[in-house]
Design an enzyme around this catalytic site. Sequence first.
Site, PDB file in Angstrom:
ATOM      1  N   ARG A 186       0.936  -1.162  -0.159  1.00  0.00           N
ATOM      2  CA  ARG A 186      -0.099  -0.085   0.161  1.00  0.00           C
ATOM      3  C   ARG A 186       0.886   1.459  -0.008  1.00  0.00           C
ATOM      4  NH1 ARG A 186      -3.603  -2.440   4.854  1.00  0.00           N
ATOM      5  NH2 ARG A 186      -1.540  -3.573   5.115  1.00  0.00           N
ATOM      6  N   LYS A 200       8.745  -1.199   3.328  1.00  0.00           N
ATOM      7  CA  LYS A 200       7.890  -0.473   4.071  1.00  0.00           C
ATOM      8  C   LYS A 200       8.715   0.042   5.366  1.00  0.00           C
ATOM      9  CE  LYS A 200       4.226  -1.963   6.487  1.00  0.00           C
ATOM     10  NZ  LYS A 200       2.738  -2.295   6.582  1.00  0.00           N
ATOM     11  N   GLY A 254      -7.306  -4.562  13.120  1.00  0.00           N
ATOM     12  CA  GLY A 254      -8.251  -5.487  13.718  1.00  0.00           C
ATOM     13  C   GLY A 254      -9.149  -4.904  14.902  1.00  0.00           C
ATOM     14  N   ARG A 256      29.435  22.788   2.766  1.00  0.00           N
ATOM     15  CA  ARG A 256      29.472  21.450   2.334  1.00  0.00           C
ATOM     16  C   ARG A 256      30.166  20.602   3.091  1.00  0.00           C
ATOM     17  NH1 ARG A 256      31.164  22.037  -3.736  1.00  0.00           N
ATOM     18  NH2 ARG A 256      31.045  19.623  -3.433  1.00  0.00           N
ATOM     19  N   TYR A 298      33.849  31.336  -3.339  1.00  0.00           N
ATOM     20  CA  TYR A 298      33.686  29.741  -3.147  1.00  0.00           C
ATOM     21  C   TYR A 298      35.162  29.283  -2.512  1.00  0.00           C
ATOM     22  CZ  TYR A 298      34.543  24.824  -4.168  1.00  0.00           C
ATOM     23  OH  TYR A 298      34.827  23.406  -4.262  1.00  0.00           O
TER      24      TYR A 298
HETATM   25  C1  UD1 Z   1      -2.250  -6.265  11.588  1.00  0.00           C
HETATM   26  C2  UD1 Z   1      -3.100  -6.922  12.524  1.00  0.00           C
HETATM   27  C3  UD1 Z   1      -4.204  -6.218  12.733  1.00  0.00           C
HETATM   28  C4  UD1 Z   1      -3.898  -5.082  13.557  1.00  0.00           C
HETATM   29  C5  UD1 Z   1      -2.896  -3.845  12.680  1.00  0.00           C
HETATM   30  C6  UD1 Z   1      -2.186  -2.941  13.690  1.00  0.00           C
HETATM   31  C7  UD1 Z   1      -2.884  -9.310  11.722  1.00  0.00           C
HETATM   32  C8  UD1 Z   1      -3.742 -10.328  10.929  1.00  0.00           C
HETATM   33  N1  UD1 Z   1      -3.611  -8.189  11.658  1.00  0.00           N
HETATM   34  O1  UD1 Z   1      -2.743  -5.736  10.447  1.00  0.00           O
HETATM   35  O2  UD1 Z   1      -5.320  -6.887  13.812  1.00  0.00           O
HETATM   36  O3  UD1 Z   1      -4.690  -4.141  13.882  1.00  0.00           O
HETATM   37  O4  UD1 Z   1      -1.685  -5.011  12.238  1.00  0.00           O
HETATM   38  O5  UD1 Z   1      -1.314  -2.386  13.167  1.00  0.00           O
HETATM   39  O6  UD1 Z   1      -2.112  -9.668  12.513  1.00  0.00           O
HETATM   40  N2  UD1 Z   1       4.431  -9.015   8.269  1.00  0.00           N
HETATM   41  C9  UD1 Z   1       5.218 -10.177   8.145  1.00  0.00           C
HETATM   42  N3  UD1 Z   1       5.034 -11.054   7.389  1.00  0.00           N
HETATM   43  C10 UD1 Z   1       3.886 -11.387   6.809  1.00  0.00           C
HETATM   44  C11 UD1 Z   1       2.699 -10.550   6.969  1.00  0.00           C
HETATM   45  C12 UD1 Z   1       3.078  -9.241   7.623  1.00  0.00           C
HETATM   46  O7  UD1 Z   1       6.418  -9.946   8.450  1.00  0.00           O
HETATM   47  O8  UD1 Z   1       3.574 -12.442   6.237  1.00  0.00           O
HETATM   48  C13 UD1 Z   1       4.756  -7.812   9.128  1.00  0.00           C
HETATM   49  C14 UD1 Z   1       4.812  -6.544   8.158  1.00  0.00           C
HETATM   50  O9  UD1 Z   1       5.757  -6.184   7.486  1.00  0.00           O
HETATM   51  C15 UD1 Z   1       4.238  -5.621   9.224  1.00  0.00           C
HETATM   52  C16 UD1 Z   1       3.501  -6.410  10.456  1.00  0.00           C
HETATM   53  O10 UD1 Z   1       3.937  -7.691   9.969  1.00  0.00           O
HETATM   54  O11 UD1 Z   1       5.367  -4.989   9.761  1.00  0.00           O
HETATM   55  C17 UD1 Z   1       2.103  -6.275  10.090  1.00  0.00           C
HETATM   56  O12 UD1 Z   1       1.531  -6.640   9.003  1.00  0.00           O
HETATM   57  P1  UD1 Z   1       0.461  -5.867   7.982  1.00  0.00           P
HETATM   58  O13 UD1 Z   1       0.418  -6.388   6.729  1.00  0.00           O
HETATM   59  O14 UD1 Z   1       0.804  -4.257   8.176  1.00  0.00           O
HETATM   60  O15 UD1 Z   1      -1.010  -5.798   9.084  1.00  0.00           O
HETATM   61  P2  UD1 Z   1      -2.144  -5.228   9.065  1.00  0.00           P
HETATM   62  O16 UD1 Z   1      -2.924  -5.201   7.997  1.00  0.00           O
HETATM   63  O17 UD1 Z   1      -1.583  -3.494   9.177  1.00  0.00           O
HETATM   64 CA    CA Z   2       0.032  -2.553   9.301  1.00  0.00          CA
END
Ligand code: UD1
Ligand code: CA
Length: 457
Positions: free
Chosen positions: A16, A23, A140, A333, A366
Amino acid sequence: MDERYAIILAAGKGTRMKSKLYKVLHPVCGKPMVEHIMNRVEEVNPKDVITVVGHGADEVKAQLGTRSEYALQAEQLGTGHAVMQAADFLKEKKGTTLVISGDTPLLTSETLDQLFEYHQAKGASATILTAQADDPNGYGRILRDHVGIVDKIVEQKDATPEEARVKEINTGTYCFDNELLFETLEKLTTDNAQGEYYLTDIIEILKENEQIVAAYQTDDFEESIGVNDRMALAQANEIMRKRINQQHMRNGVSFIDPKTTYIDEGVKIGAETLIEPGVALKGKTTIGENCAITQNSQITDSVIEDQVTVKSSTIEKSVVHSQADVGPYAHLRPQAEVNQKVHIGNFVEIKNAVIGEKTKVGHLTYVGDATLGKEINVGCGTVFVNYDGKNKHHTTVGDYSFIGSGVNLVGPVNIASNSCLAAGSTITDDVYENDMAIARARQVNKEGYAKRLPFLQ
Ligand code: UD1
Ligand code: CA
């Protein structure tokens, strides 16, 4: 106190954000989000920190270095799956594990500490950090039963319209009993709207197994903002900026308009200093006491000592000693060192040069690759000619010398102290103490000639 562990989730791509930069590496007030998280995590003293990396794994590792261990999540199958990747490091250890997202850079270590303490006090197997959101969109939702006990977390995409109206959100930060966490992760399925292993589903499973699940609600929703897109990124910057500026004000720094003053986390500013609007202080920068940094100055990775005035100027990787003044519209600089009581005036550029005490470089000049002594006067429009198209050359000017206006000093050349360079000279040879050098064609006056010039008729 239980042993503490921490898992930082940082494997997601951040679709996104529509960005080539992963990110968690997007900066908030000068530091990548994941570094803010790392700093906060370290402040609660975990024994081990595991960062789950995937997209941009090398870049994230380069950012955090040896501060963390790394678990690779080769395919991003959800937050639950991400935590599973840390099993090799943590699985059978006794203690409490903090799980935190790499995209919630505003959380404070005070809140994390309170979460750990609440978790322990409740004797819970899992404690969710929650917050009340005016607009819970994208988060969530926390579902509680009729007596207020947490039932489960439902993701927005899986929520019924009624569930979606709940304003208590999951911040994506949790404390877990470590052993139970890894046991329970194995029971996760992908039976949901996104076909992912949701970490959030672990709450319902723990409840089904008669475990105590608690929720610790912070009263500051702003702290828990998850940065999924550039709107949230701008918002996170704004909130952190406000926090940083307020801290400086508490320390005795004055701001004309803190909303439009951009100071990176970690910048130090002394008391009684005034910072005007549009100023950006970046990276590892230190500003002394009683300074004035006027409109739109940009100072990066530099040291500014006490009682310095910087007027609408740009300064990078340089040092300005006390009581000097710079600008307006000067550019220091990298590796410029401006000593005490030096005056650097308008439209002056200085690079890799030392300017000695009380020397004046007032206008349109300069100075590159040079060492200037003290109390020198550098006339308007002087150029230190340091580059022959291939190599850079160094020039020195001794104390108390006088450089007239419009002089070119063609490096390498040494100008001894107490000497004088006549205006308009192009200096290619060394000049010795007490000498004056003049290197320009003599003036010829052609009597009456102007009358013969057609354009003057
Ligand atoms: C998640 C939560 C949501 C919460 C929100 C808070 C879940 C299913 N949902 O949603 O309930 O309200 O965070 O900000 O957990 N990541 C990985 N591997 C993956 C997927 C994600 O490392 O396979 C990491 C991402 O890099 C990120 C974090 O986990 O730093 C959260 O993932 P993201 O996709 O942003 O979750 P949200 O949709 O925001
Ligand atoms: Ca998130």
